[in-house]
Motif scaffolding. Structure first.
Motif, PDB file in Angstrom:
ATOM      1  N   TYR A   1       3.385   9.282   5.876  1.00  0.00           N
ATOM      2  CA  TYR A   1       3.807   9.744   4.554  1.00  0.00           C
ATOM      3  C   TYR A   1       2.849  10.808   4.018  1.00  0.00           C
ATOM      4  CZ  TYR A   1       4.623   9.896  -0.451  1.00  0.00           C
ATOM      5  OH  TYR A   1       4.854  10.337  -1.725  1.00  0.00           O
ATOM      6  N   LEU A   2       1.556  10.593   4.209  1.00  0.00           N
ATOM      7  CA  LEU A   2       0.573  11.575   3.741  1.00  0.00           C
ATOM      8  C   LEU A   2       0.781  12.922   4.439  1.00  0.00           C
ATOM      9  CD1 LEU A   2      -2.613   9.324   3.535  1.00  0.00           C
ATOM     10  CD2 LEU A   2      -1.271  10.216   1.620  1.00  0.00           C
TER      11      LEU A   2
ATOM     12  N   ILE B   1      -3.791  11.337  -5.532  1.00  0.00           N
ATOM     13  CA  ILE B   1      -4.636  10.967  -4.386  1.00  0.00           C
ATOM     14  C   ILE B   1      -5.566  12.120  -4.024  1.00  0.00           C
ATOM     15  CG2 ILE B   1      -4.662  10.371  -1.937  1.00  0.00           C
ATOM     16  CD1 ILE B   1      -1.966   8.977  -2.366  1.00  0.00           C
ATOM     17  N   ALA B   2      -6.850  11.824  -3.980  1.00  0.00           N
ATOM     18  CA  ALA B   2      -7.836  12.850  -3.624  1.00  0.00           C
ATOM     19  C   ALA B   2      -8.792  12.365  -2.534  1.00  0.00           C
ATOM     20  CB  ALA B   2      -8.622  13.277  -4.857  1.00  0.00           C
TER      21      ALA B   2
ATOM     22  N   GLU C   1       3.720  13.989   5.379  1.00  0.00           N
ATOM     23  CA  GLU C   1       4.940  14.518   4.768  1.00  0.00           C
ATOM     24  C   GLU C   1       4.651  15.259   3.465  1.00  0.00           C
ATOM     25  OE1 GLU C   1       7.893  11.519   4.187  1.00  0.00           O
ATOM     26  OE2 GLU C   1       7.931  10.934   6.298  1.00  0.00           O
ATOM     27  N   ILE C   2       3.731  14.730   2.681  1.00  0.00           N
ATOM     28  CA  ILE C   2       3.446  15.359   1.384  1.00  0.00           C
ATOM     29  C   ILE C   2       2.317  16.383   1.489  1.00  0.00           C
ATOM     30  CG2 ILE C   2       4.256  13.327   0.118  1.00  0.00           C
ATOM     31  CD1 ILE C   2       1.310  12.632  -0.445  1.00  0.00           C
ATOM     32  N   ASN C   3       1.920  16.664   2.725  1.00  0.00           N
ATOM     33  CA  ASN C   3       0.902  17.688   2.985  1.00  0.00           C
ATOM     34  C   ASN C   3      -0.445  17.368   2.344  1.00  0.00           C
ATOM     35  OD1 ASN C   3       2.662  19.440   4.503  1.00  0.00           O
ATOM     36  ND2 ASN C   3       3.605  20.043   2.565  1.00  0.00           N
ATOM     37  N   TYR C   4      -0.788  16.076   2.329  1.00  0.00           N
ATOM     38  CA  TYR C   4      -2.129  15.705   1.888  1.00  0.00           C
ATOM     39  C   TYR C   4      -3.135  16.336   2.841  1.00  0.00           C
ATOM     40  CZ  TYR C   4      -6.310  12.819   1.199  1.00  0.00           C
ATOM     41  OH  TYR C   4      -7.599  12.397   0.973  1.00  0.00           O
ATOM     42  N   ASP C   5      -4.105  17.047   2.292  1.00  0.00           N
ATOM     43  CA  ASP C   5      -5.061  17.761   3.148  1.00  0.00           C
ATOM     44  C   ASP C   5      -6.503  17.331   2.896  1.00  0.00           C
ATOM     45  OD1 ASP C   5      -5.452  18.835   0.671  1.00  0.00           O
ATOM     46  OD2 ASP C   5      -5.157  20.927   1.263  1.00  0.00           O
ATOM     47  N   GLY C   6      -6.670  16.130   2.328  1.00  0.00           N
ATOM     48  CA  GLY C   6      -8.013  15.639   2.044  1.00  0.00           C
ATOM     49  C   GLY C   6      -8.554  14.739   3.138  1.00  0.00           C
TER      50      GLY C   6
ATOM     51  N   PRO D   1       0.801  -1.228   0.000  1.00  0.00           N
ATOM     52  CA  PRO D   1       0.000   0.000   0.000  1.00  0.00           C
ATOM     53  C   PRO D   1       0.832   1.276   0.000  1.00  0.00           C
ATOM     54  CG  PRO D   1      -0.945  -1.598   1.505  1.00  0.00           C
ATOM     55  CD  PRO D   1       0.375  -2.155   1.071  1.00  0.00           C
ATOM     56  N   LEU D   2       1.861   1.330   0.825  1.00  0.00           N
ATOM     57  CA  LEU D   2       2.672   2.544   0.897  1.00  0.00           C
ATOM     58  C   LEU D   2       3.390   2.798  -0.420  1.00  0.00           C
ATOM     59  CD1 LEU D   2       3.774   4.939   2.418  1.00  0.00           C
ATOM     60  CD2 LEU D   2       5.519   3.438   3.437  1.00  0.00           C
ATOM     61  N   GLU D   3       3.893   1.753  -1.036  1.00  0.00           N
ATOM     62  CA  GLU D   3       4.582   1.897  -2.319  1.00  0.00           C
ATOM     63  C   GLU D   3       3.642   2.445  -3.386  1.00  0.00           C
ATOM     64  OE1 GLU D   3       5.980  -1.282  -5.572  1.00  0.00           O
ATOM     65  OE2 GLU D   3       7.124  -1.416  -3.688  1.00  0.00           O
ATOM     66  N   VAL D   4       2.426   1.898  -3.432  1.00  0.00           N
ATOM     67  CA  VAL D   4       1.441   2.358  -4.410  1.00  0.00           C
ATOM     68  C   VAL D   4       1.052   3.810  -4.138  1.00  0.00           C
ATOM     69  CG1 VAL D   4      -0.919   2.042  -5.239  1.00  0.00           C
ATOM     70  CG2 VAL D   4       0.553   0.055  -4.888  1.00  0.00           C
ATOM     71  N   ILE D   5       0.863   4.145  -2.889  1.00  0.00           N
ATOM     72  CA  ILE D   5       0.490   5.501  -2.512  1.00  0.00           C
ATOM     73  C   ILE D   5       1.590   6.493  -2.897  1.00  0.00           C
ATOM     74  CG2 ILE D   5       0.185   6.985  -0.477  1.00  0.00           C
ATOM     75  CD1 ILE D   5      -1.573   4.677   0.667  1.00  0.00           C
ATOM     76  N   LYS D   6       2.825   6.094  -2.709  1.00  0.00           N
ATOM     77  CA  LYS D   6       3.935   6.966  -3.120  1.00  0.00           C
ATOM     78  C   LYS D   6       3.951   7.138  -4.641  1.00  0.00           C
ATOM     79  CE  LYS D   6       7.121   6.172   0.742  1.00  0.00           C
ATOM     80  NZ  LYS D   6       8.443   5.626   1.153  1.00  0.00           N
ATOM     81  N   ARG D   7       3.683   6.039  -5.358  1.00  0.00           N
ATOM     82  CA  ARG D   7       3.736   6.094  -6.818  1.00  0.00           C
ATOM     83  C   ARG D   7       2.678   7.033  -7.394  1.00  0.00           C
ATOM     84  NH1 ARG D   7       4.121   1.034  -7.601  1.00  0.00           N
ATOM     85  NH2 ARG D   7       2.106   0.334  -8.395  1.00  0.00           N
TER      86      ARG D   7
END
Length: 276
Positions: A236-237, A188-189, A239-244, A177-183
């Protein structure tokens, strides 16, 4: 990041779900699409109901049998219908769940090309309404494996087709899952958080077993086998500032809907360090 919850464990009991989830501190939800659309001609009534319990609608589930070209027009119209309801109620995400059951041998490249064309059309229709369509790989459907996911992500338009990773479905589909999410981090929304039931279980941890019921595939956050992976994923989310939205989802409670959501809430607050 914002935390939501799915009311799936309450079944048809939308009012009970709102009351109990509100009591636990949740303020946003997904619910069954057909329950929401019962209010399609009573939008103000639905909004009053949500406001009564301090809730907002994070998303609804759409999608369809994207590989069936004969259903293309219906899929586009149906998802646009759902998107209009979401938009009317302040939301801006629709989850594109693929159709099933899964065929032996999986989905072929030619079938995926058809699926991608249909998904692009449906997603564009939703985008024109102001709602982002988010592809959700799902076990036992036409989009389950890494080949099927990667092919769909390659063939679909990133302007219209976004990504909804589900921690447990990715894992059960044979992926990291983490690998796919990074890719696919830039697409990602929306996110579904769920854990996978362990092989060794007991009645004290999972009361469902005391009634001689079979243990479900998925379980409450923190009680399963990918809890640590979920912590890493959310890290990780951050780290990338995912805000959803991060939506807690349990297909079947192993105790009661209230207790299950309480366990998930505690995991979200104590392990993921997030507020509702």
């Amino acid at each position: 990041m914002k935390v939501s919850c799915h009311f799936i464990t309450w079944g048809e009991e939308l009012l009970t779900a709102l009351e109990e989830a509100s009591d636990l501190g949740y303020q946003a939800c997904e619910t069954f699409t057909h329950l929401a659309l019962n209010y399609e001609d009573r939008i103000e009534e639905f909004q009053e109901l949500m406001n009564k319990y301090g809730f907002q609608l994070s998303a609804l589930y759409g999608g369809g049998n994207f590989t069936d070209i004969e259903k293309r027009d219906y899929i586009v119209k149906r998802n646009a219908q759902v998107a209009r309801f979401i938009k009317a109620n302040g939301g801006d995400r629709i989850v594109f769940g693929p159709g099933g059951p899964r065929r032996e041998g999986g989905t072929t490249l030619e079938e995926l090309k058809i699926a991608a064309e249909t998904m692009n059309l449906a997603a564009k229709a939703c985008d024109e309404i102001g709602v982002k369509a988010c592809l959700h790989p799902h076990i036992n459907t036409e989009i389950e494996t890494v080949f099927e996911l990667d092919t769909m992500m390659e063939l679909t338009d990133p302007k219209y087709v976004h990504f909804c990773p589900d921690t447990a479905h990715l894992k059960r589909g044979g992926m990291d899952p983490l690998e796919v999410i990074k890719r696919y981090s830039d697409r990602i929304a929306y996110v579904h958080l769920k854990d996978i039931s362990p092989e060794e279980v007991d009645e004290q941890t999972f009361p469902i077993l005391s009634g001689n019921e079979q243990m479900p595939i998925f379980c409450e956050l923190g009680l399963g086998t990918i809890s640590d992976e979920i912590v890493d994923i959310v890290g990780y989310l951050k780290e990338i500032n995912y805000d959803g939205w991060l939506t807690v989802e349990i297909d079947k409670s192993t105790s009661t809907p209230y207790k299950s959501l309480e366990i998930c809430r505690n995991f979200v607050q104590n392990r993921l360090k997030l507020e509702l």
